[in-house]
Scaffold this motif. Structure first.
Motif, PDB file in Angstrom:
ATOM      1  N   ALA A  23       0.831  -1.210   0.000  1.00  0.00           N
ATOM      2  CA  ALA A  23       0.000   0.000   0.000  1.00  0.00           C
ATOM      3  C   ALA A  23       0.860   1.253   0.000  1.00  0.00           C
ATOM      4  O   ALA A  23       0.587   2.231  -0.711  1.00  0.00           O
ATOM      5  N   LEU A  24       1.945   1.203   0.790  1.00  0.00           N
ATOM      6  CA  LEU A  24       2.864   2.341   0.872  1.00  0.00           C
ATOM      7  C   LEU A  24       3.546   2.580  -0.469  1.00  0.00           C
ATOM      8  O   LEU A  24       3.695   3.737  -0.910  1.00  0.00           O
ATOM      9  N   ILE A  25       3.942   1.481  -1.110  1.00  0.00           N
ATOM     10  CA  ILE A  25       4.581   1.613  -2.429  1.00  0.00           C
ATOM     11  C   ILE A  25       3.591   2.201  -3.443  1.00  0.00           C
ATOM     12  O   ILE A  25       3.941   3.071  -4.236  1.00  0.00           O
ATOM     13  N   ALA A  26       2.357   1.689  -3.387  1.00  0.00           N
ATOM     14  CA  ALA A  26       1.330   2.175  -4.321  1.00  0.00           C
ATOM     15  C   ALA A  26       1.067   3.663  -4.118  1.00  0.00           C
ATOM     16  O   ALA A  26       0.961   4.438  -5.078  1.00  0.00           O
ATOM     17  N   ILE A  27       0.970   4.081  -2.838  1.00  0.00           N
ATOM     18  CA  ILE A  27       0.739   5.500  -2.533  1.00  0.00           C
ATOM     19  C   ILE A  27       1.907   6.344  -3.015  1.00  0.00           C
ATOM     20  O   ILE A  27       1.724   7.426  -3.580  1.00  0.00           O
ATOM     21  N   ALA A  32       4.033  10.140  -6.820  1.00  0.00           N
ATOM     22  CA  ALA A  32       5.072  10.488  -7.790  1.00  0.00           C
ATOM     23  C   ALA A  32       4.454  10.817  -9.150  1.00  0.00           C
ATOM     24  O   ALA A  32       4.843  11.786  -9.816  1.00  0.00           O
ATOM     25  N   ILE A  33       3.476   9.984  -9.535  1.00  0.00           N
ATOM     26  CA  ILE A  33       2.791  10.220 -10.827  1.00  0.00           C
ATOM     27  C   ILE A  33       2.061  11.559 -10.799  1.00  0.00           C
ATOM     28  O   ILE A  33       2.141  12.343 -11.751  1.00  0.00           O
ATOM     29  N   LEU A  34       1.329  11.822  -9.691  1.00  0.00           N
ATOM     30  CA  LEU A  34       0.606  13.083  -9.569  1.00  0.00           C
ATOM     31  C   LEU A  34       1.560  14.273  -9.604  1.00  0.00           C
ATOM     32  O   LEU A  34       1.252  15.311 -10.206  1.00  0.00           O
ATOM     33  N   PHE A  35       2.691  14.106  -8.967  1.00  0.00           N
ATOM     34  CA  PHE A  35       3.685  15.179  -8.963  1.00  0.00           C
ATOM     35  C   PHE A  35       4.194  15.445 -10.379  1.00  0.00           C
ATOM     36  O   PHE A  35       4.286  16.602 -10.813  1.00  0.00           O
ATOM     37  N   ALA A  40       4.041  18.610 -15.179  1.00  0.00           N
ATOM     38  CA  ALA A  40       3.890  18.693 -16.637  1.00  0.00           C
ATOM     39  C   ALA A  40       2.760  19.655 -17.007  1.00  0.00           C
ATOM     40  O   ALA A  40       2.888  20.455 -17.946  1.00  0.00           O
ATOM     41  N   VAL A  41       1.630  19.555 -16.239  1.00  0.00           N
ATOM     42  CA  VAL A  41       0.498  20.453 -16.508  1.00  0.00           C
ATOM     43  C   VAL A  41       0.893  21.896 -16.270  1.00  0.00           C
ATOM     44  O   VAL A  41       0.568  22.786 -17.067  1.00  0.00           O
TER      45      VAL A  41
END
Length: 261
Positions: A23-27, A32-35, A40-41
């Motif tokens: 769960a920690l890795i997924a979060i 990281a993806i959101l960042f 990028a946005v």
């Protein structure tokens, strides 16, 4: 038995720890993806809002016949500005307020730097003169300034009541698609049911109640055509009592008027 329970608890604890790590890795991955996406946005938005590539290089005006293109361009003043920073809906509203002859308008972006303004103008049916200016009147009695070189329109009589003016405009709207419209020089009304108009040769026509107008005008055109074939011109035509059942027309020609003098 006791050792078995301890083993079960240990196994459960290990599984829970494993789930927490996943769960920690997924979060962490999601963050990281959101960042990255946010970065990028933000970078893309900054590029779109600041790059000269997206500065407006041309503004096209379409559909204008009365309003001057140069006046619209000067008022909007879009050229050189970032195409994404323009508040087009606000500009549409302001444009209709500024130019009273603009009935509707839509403004569109065409990347990278072109703006197209599509104008729907009010159609003048008659005109009045105010302080040496030609003022057009549309079917909703909306008034707006006409260009000096705009085609000649029937002139509305001054100082009419709203009811009388409405009757005149209703009449002109119904005949605007007929050949007779271009020959009408003026319109007035003594009452909403007593409409009068004039031809370019000073012929006065008392139409009366502005109903069944198309039928009345068609019959009137036949009367005028018959007179023309006889080499005569009408000076006065009274159709106040005219109807489909009783085609009563009082007619006086210019020759007849001259013979009484």
């Amino acid at each position: 038995m006791k050792k078995h329970k301890v083993a079960v608890r240990l196994k459960t604890k290990l599984e829970n720890n494993k789930k927490r790590r996943k769960a920690l890795i997924a979060i962490t991955v999601i963050c990281a993806i959101l960042f990255v996406v946010g970065f990028a946005v933000n970078l893309t938005a900054k590029f779109l809002l600041t790059s000269q590539v997206f500065n407006v290089k041309s503004t096209e005006i379409k559909g204008n016949n009365i309003v001057e293109k140069a006046a619209v361009l000067d008022y909007l003043d879009f050229n050189g500005k970032n195409i994404f920073r323009l508040k087009l809906k606000k500009a549409e509203s302001q444009l209709k307020e500024k130019f009273s002859n603009v009935r509707d308008v839509s403004i569109g972006r065409y990347l990278p730097g072109r703006i197209v303004v599509k104008i729907s103008e009010r159609i003048p049916l008659a005109e009045v003169k105010v302080s040496d200016k030609r003022i057009g009147i549309d079917e909703y009695l909306k008034a707006f300034i006409l260009p000096v070189d705009y085609r000649v329109l029937p002139k509305l009589s001054e100082n009419m009541t709203i009811e009388n003016k409405t009757a005149c405009i209703k009449f002109l709207k119904e005949v605007s698609g007929l050949p007779i419209y271009k020959s009408i020089t003026g319109v007035t009304a003594l009452a909403p049911d007593d409409l009068i108009f004039f031809f370019e040769d000073n012929c006065k026509v008392c139409m009366g109640l502005p109903e069944d107008i198309a039928y009345k005008v068609t019959y009137l055109e036949k009367v005028l055509s018959d007179l023309e074939m006889k080499g005569k011109k009408a000076e006065y035509i009274n159709m106040r009592d005219f109807s489909k059942e009783h085609k009563e027309v009082v007619l006086r020609t210019k020759q007849e008027a001259g013979s009484r003098k």
